[in-house]
Scaffold this motif. Sequence first.
Motif, mmCIF file in Angstrom:
data_model
loop_
_atom_site.group_PDB
_atom_site.id
_atom_site.type_symbol
_atom_site.label_atom_id
_atom_site.label_comp_id
_atom_site.label_asym_id
_atom_site.label_seq_id
_atom_site.Cartn_x
_atom_site.Cartn_y
_atom_site.Cartn_z
ATOM 1 N N LYS A 1 2.375 -0.405 -7.354
ATOM 2 C CA LYS A 1 2.730 0.049 -6.298
ATOM 3 C C LYS A 1 2.476 -0.414 -4.850
ATOM 4 O O LYS A 1 3.659 -0.147 -4.595
ATOM 5 C CB LYS A 1 1.940 2.163 -6.146
ATOM 6 N N THR A 2 1.495 -1.313 -4.671
ATOM 7 C CA THR A 2 1.476 -2.274 -3.412
ATOM 8 C C THR A 2 2.823 -2.969 -2.753
ATOM 9 O O THR A 2 3.594 -3.005 -2.604
ATOM 10 C CB THR A 2 0.880 -3.440 -4.123
ATOM 11 N N ASP B 1 -2.150 4.970 0.610
ATOM 12 C CA ASP B 1 -2.269 4.393 -0.746
ATOM 13 C C ASP B 1 -3.339 5.389 -0.981
ATOM 14 O O ASP B 1 -4.535 5.600 -0.450
ATOM 15 C CB ASP B 1 -2.326 2.850 -0.843
ATOM 16 N N GLU B 2 -3.632 5.756 -2.629
ATOM 17 C CA GLU B 2 -4.924 5.547 -2.714
ATOM 18 C C GLU B 2 -5.142 7.655 -1.724
ATOM 19 O O GLU B 2 -5.879 7.735 -1.645
ATOM 20 C CB GLU B 2 -6.274 4.361 -2.649
ATOM 21 N N GLY C 1 -8.052 0.743 -6.056
ATOM 22 C CA GLY C 1 -7.234 -1.102 -5.543
ATOM 23 C C GLY C 1 -7.469 -2.123 -4.885
ATOM 24 O O GLY C 1 -6.312 -2.964 -5.193
HETATM 25 MG MG MG Z 1 -3.216 -0.163 -5.392
#
Ligand code: MG
Length: 699
Positions: free
Chosen positions: A304-305, A399-400, A553
């Motif tokens: 995803k990053t 994120d997350e 992460g």
């Molecule tokens: Mg991640």
Amino acid sequence: MRPEILFPLFASVSTLKGVGPRVAALLEKLDVTRIVDLLWLLPHGHIDRSQRPNVEDAEPGVTVTLTLNILEHRPGRTDKQPYRIYAGDETGVIGLTFFRPRRDWLERQFPPGERRIVSGKLERYGDQLQMVHPEHVADPDKGEDVPLREPVYPLTAGLAPKALRNAIVQSVERAPEMPEWQDAAFKSQNRFPDWQVALRLVHSDGAIAVDAAVGDPDMLARRRLAYDELLANQLALALVRQRMRRQGGRALNVRSDGKVAEMRTALPWPLTRAQDRVIGEIMADLADPTRMLRLLQGDVGSGKTAVALLVAVAVVETGAQVALMVPTEVLARQHARTLTEMGAAIGLRVEALTGRDKGKGRAAILQRLSAGEIDLVIGTHALFQDSIQFRDLGLSIIDEQHRFGVHQRMLLSAKGRKTSDVLVMTATPIPRTLAMTAYGDMDVSRLDERPPGRKPVDTRVLPADRADAVIDRLCGLMARGERAYWICPLVDDEGESDAAAAEARHRELQQPFGTKVGLVHGRMKPEDKDAALVAFAEGRTSLLVATTVVEVGVDVPEATVIVIEDAERFGLAQLHQLRGRVGRGEKPGHCLLLYRPPLGDTARKRLEVLRNTDDGFLIAEEDFRLRGGGDLLGTRQSGLPPMRLASVERDQDLLAAAHDDARLIINTDPELQGKRGPDLRTLLYLFERDAAIRYLKSG
Ligand code: MG
Ligand code: ADP
């Protein structure tokens, strides 16, 4: 401003009689600081004291309430021996037994010749019946009595049940009659009592008659209160969504051939097909004039990053800025490092901003942000603060997301010039029923493919006494240059003792591994956490003892082994996340789940699920099935504020009804100005859905 009718409910508990600083401090441990918190502290059960037999008919083992004449005191010969008081009625005699007696108190409480009502459990003692330490004593000649149905509340050490009960009784008295915010037809159809009546019922210690035709009034009262909470919640979500959609987005002039193409070629690997497709979906949203609200679901390790980086590059190329919000400081620093490095190829200006940036350093970052000299800022919730101004925020990426509240993410996105587009990324696949309520209106993209060459992490379940063998194996692996995590569980919410446990384990593992062992836990200073992670990422340490701070992460591709202690105490989704820390590179990953025997049936099944599949979606569904959804929607995973009265598992029908009702309300009365409007606003205030209220006010 809160409506006046609610003022008494938000007063401090110390305004109650008998609640001094000591009791107030104990209540705070139960998260109770205001009257309203006491009202929401529902009893988790009741002790039935309504059985009032004669001595002759009283049965041992059950709680009974007896009216007795006090006959005779028989103190023990020494203070170590029990003190007995004989008491009875015309049908028989029992002993009231006290250990470590306070004689003067007993003499005052039970004067021979007087009557007393006592309540407690009887037990057989030789051929006699006795009651050890009666739970209640009342003097009928003074008109005192024992509660018929005694509510049992959660307790914290040191807080006497009586003190808590006293505070709750006064709070219930202060609860005003409220305007009805529920739909009249729905309310009568469900036989719900009024709000005030419902509160009195659930906290009542009087007998309650269950009418077979109507149902148990206590249950109906609870459902009423649960529905109020669910409705407040659904309404708040619906309002926030409505406002977001209305604040139109902007068309960003993104293109995939310029900087984005340059960035792609500079990456060390080609994108997966899924990454490519998802980036396309997001770019189309960005270019579109309506506002983007998109959820990117991608299992742990799906990359995803990289997606975030490429879409950020596209936005930055149009001259706007991007904010990337992450749940932990450790993660903010890590992302800043990797994205700075990757983005260097195209001159992307990346900066981290977290709670740790203070004073001049912070002021300088804020200045550059507002001047537009930073393209991509990465931070924790410190990013929502009012002091932070962007020159032109075009896109917020979260994120997350499961670590954040809905309202927090709305706040961040409201910082944009015309309110920015929002991309929410999550590795937690939320089961459909929950997704409906938490994200109903978001568009969803899925990263359903992992980068090539990944093998499933080899997962084993072992009893804790095999830890020595595990350590031997780690020695071997580390000698070959591989790296490992050792996860110690969260012991309590304060994070106090988990830090201690991690420190102890760290000391122990230093025996075999010396300076190659690092340590990171929540109690450490942010810069120390970060240093520990960097040392591990750079290979200066090769075993990292950690608490769940590394859960989401953290990306160290060289790490191949993760050992998780007391694995049975983690949620499945959490274990899946943790496991996702390994197997990110070319080498196969290993996950060792240590448990403390004996392992219960459900616990065994849960760990087996994890051993048998690597599919986050299946794991989440299974987790949901095995332990019920309470925790999922209740707290962390969905990002919703915790429920205090309702349970998603038990009150599914109410959840669905509240969801529909909220939609209907918003469709017919979007500003809550109409007939039900003011009462619904009161409801929102009552449950402190303040963000939703702010949206209403901001016009
Ligand atoms: Mg991640
Ligand atoms: P997550 O989706 O869990 O956030 P990350 O973005 O951290 O996953 O990526 C996991 C690992 O995979 C990282 O080490 C990243 O560099 C690598 N990665 C990402 N995309 C690809 C790709 N297309 N090919 C190979 N490796 C990739």
